[in-house]
Design an enzyme around this catalytic site. Structure first.
Site: not given
Length: 139
Positions: A127, A50, A116, A10, A113
């Site tokens: 995905e 998302y 993913h 990310k 964080n």
């Protein structure tokens, strides 16, 4: 059983130049990176990716965060890759993540964080297909 799973490094991690460090943890865990691309997600791509969270209060912030900086999208392969990568990532909240996990080492917060990973084999397929063709997955 050999599986494939999807990974995103990310923006909070790419901004801090941690791509190599994150990938070192992934590879040390026995997962192989069989496709990889650095991209800047568009708002439309982030919203689609998302969309499962569209009704949640953090959705807008998540989309904004994921489009702020480049990300690294990857396909990982290995024995039980989905479960293995989820273990390697660690808990969403880095304060609750086990030592040695990516999120314990690199995440800044629950929202930032660092990574993913797909939560199921079915979602991994969905995905992966959003970012890679079968011909782009080698290894």
């Amino acid at each position: 059983m050999t599986e494939r799973t999807f990974s995103i490094i990310k923006p909070d991690a790419t901004r801090r130049n941690l791509t190599g460090a994150v990938n070192a943890v992934i590879e040390a865990a026995g997962l192989r990176i069989v496709a990889q691309r650095r991209v800047k997600l568009t708002e439309a791509q982030a919203k689609k990716f998302y969309e499962v969270h569209a009704e949640r209060p953090f959705y807008g912030e998540l989309v904004a965060q994921m489009t702020a900086e480049p990300v690294v999208v990857q396909v990982l392969q290995g024995d039980n890759a989905v479960a293995k990568y989820r273990e390697v990532m660690g808990a969403t909240n880095p304060a609750n993540a086990d030592e040695g996990t990516i999120r314990k080492q690199f995440a800044l917060s629950i929202g930032e964080n660092s990574v993913h990973g797909s939560d199921s084999l079915e979602n991994a397929g969905i995905e992966i297909a959003q970012f890679f063709t079968e011909e782009e997955i080698v290894g």
